[in-house]
Scaffold this motif. Structure first.
Motif, PDB file in Angstrom:
ATOM      1  N   SER A 131       0.824  -1.195   0.000  1.00 29.55           N
ATOM      2  CA  SER A 131       0.000   0.000   0.000  1.00 29.55           C
ATOM      3  C   SER A 131       0.863   1.251   0.000  1.00 29.55           C
ATOM      4  O   SER A 131       2.029   1.228   0.413  1.00 29.55           O
ATOM      5  N   LEU A 132       0.271   2.335  -0.507  1.00 30.25           N
ATOM      6  CA  LEU A 132       0.940   3.625  -0.563  1.00 30.25           C
ATOM      7  C   LEU A 132       0.114   4.603   0.247  1.00 30.25           C
ATOM      8  O   LEU A 132      -1.079   4.794  -0.014  1.00 30.25           O
ATOM      9  N   TRP A 133       0.741   5.210   1.248  1.00 27.62           N
ATOM     10  CA  TRP A 133       0.089   6.108   2.188  1.00 27.62           C
ATOM     11  C   TRP A 133       0.629   7.512   2.019  1.00 27.62           C
ATOM     12  O   TRP A 133       1.829   7.693   1.795  1.00 27.62           O
ATOM     13  N   GLU A 134      -0.238   8.506   2.177  1.00 24.74           N
ATOM     14  CA  GLU A 134       0.207   9.891   2.213  1.00 24.74           C
ATOM     15  C   GLU A 134      -0.225  10.484   3.548  1.00 24.74           C
ATOM     16  O   GLU A 134      -1.416  10.605   3.840  1.00 24.74           O
ATOM     17  N   CYS A 135       0.770  10.829   4.355  1.00 25.49           N
ATOM     18  CA  CYS A 135       0.530  11.374   5.684  1.00 25.49           C
ATOM     19  C   CYS A 135       1.394  12.619   5.867  1.00 25.49           C
ATOM     20  O   CYS A 135       2.366  12.825   5.145  1.00 25.49           O
ATOM     21  N   VAL A 136       1.046  13.426   6.845  1.00 28.08           N
ATOM     22  CA  VAL A 136       1.767  14.673   7.104  1.00 28.08           C
ATOM     23  C   VAL A 136       3.225  14.388   7.458  1.00 28.08           C
ATOM     24  O   VAL A 136       4.136  15.041   6.957  1.00 28.08           O
ATOM     25  N   ASP A 137       3.446  13.407   8.325  1.00 32.99           N
ATOM     26  CA  ASP A 137       4.793  13.059   8.774  1.00 32.99           C
ATOM     27  C   ASP A 137       4.759  11.644   9.349  1.00 32.99           C
ATOM     28  O   ASP A 137       3.723  10.969   9.309  1.00 32.99           O
ATOM     29  N   ALA A 138       5.892  11.217   9.902  1.00 30.39           N
ATOM     30  CA  ALA A 138       5.979   9.856  10.438  1.00 30.39           C
ATOM     31  C   ALA A 138       5.038   9.637  11.614  1.00 30.39           C
ATOM     32  O   ALA A 138       4.466   8.547  11.769  1.00 30.39           O
ATOM     33  N   ASP A 139       4.838  10.658  12.448  1.00 34.22           N
ATOM     34  CA  ASP A 139       3.916  10.515  13.579  1.00 34.22           C
ATOM     35  C   ASP A 139       2.482  10.321  13.098  1.00 34.22           C
ATOM     36  O   ASP A 139       1.740   9.489  13.635  1.00 34.22           O
ATOM     37  N   ASP A 140       2.080  11.087  12.084  1.00 33.93           N
ATOM     38  CA  ASP A 140       0.746  10.952  11.504  1.00 33.93           C
ATOM     39  C   ASP A 140       0.576   9.569  10.878  1.00 33.93           C
ATOM     40  O   ASP A 140      -0.453   8.911  11.052  1.00 33.93           O
TER      41      ASP A 140
END
Length: 92
Positions: free
Chosen positions: A54-63
């Motif tokens: 899967s490919l995820w788009e998040c603000v940063d590693a914590d998100d």
């Protein structure tokens, strides 16, 4: 920030069928919510395995961690994470 994951599901063999069914239904619901919200950009099954890429788009590693750890199957997932950066030769 983009993250590529390989998730392998490791369900305990003694898990009751009704509990597994409820977890899988909750997982599907949340995964579809993440897709609609744009956090889960792509999702592919790995043929012949109980696994996905899967490919995820998040603000940063914590998100990213908060997002993935909210998955109902999280306690039963073996997850390999690859943080991604833009390649200078990639088309925009």
């Amino acid at each position: 920030m983009l993250f590529c994951t390989i998730m392998t599901v490791k369900i305990p063999p003694d898990m009751p069928a009704d509990q597994l069914k409820a977890i899988r239904e909750a997982e599907t619901t949340l995964a579809q919510e993440y897709q609609r919200a744009g956090k889960l950009r792509h999702l592919w099954r790995v043929a012949g395995r109980t696994a996905n890429v899967s490919l995820w788009e998040c603000v940063d590693a914590d998100d990213f961690h908060a997002t993935v750890s909210a998955l109902p199957l999280f306690p039963y997932l073996e997850i390999d994470v690859i943080p991604l950066a833009r390649h200078p030769s990639a088309l925009a």
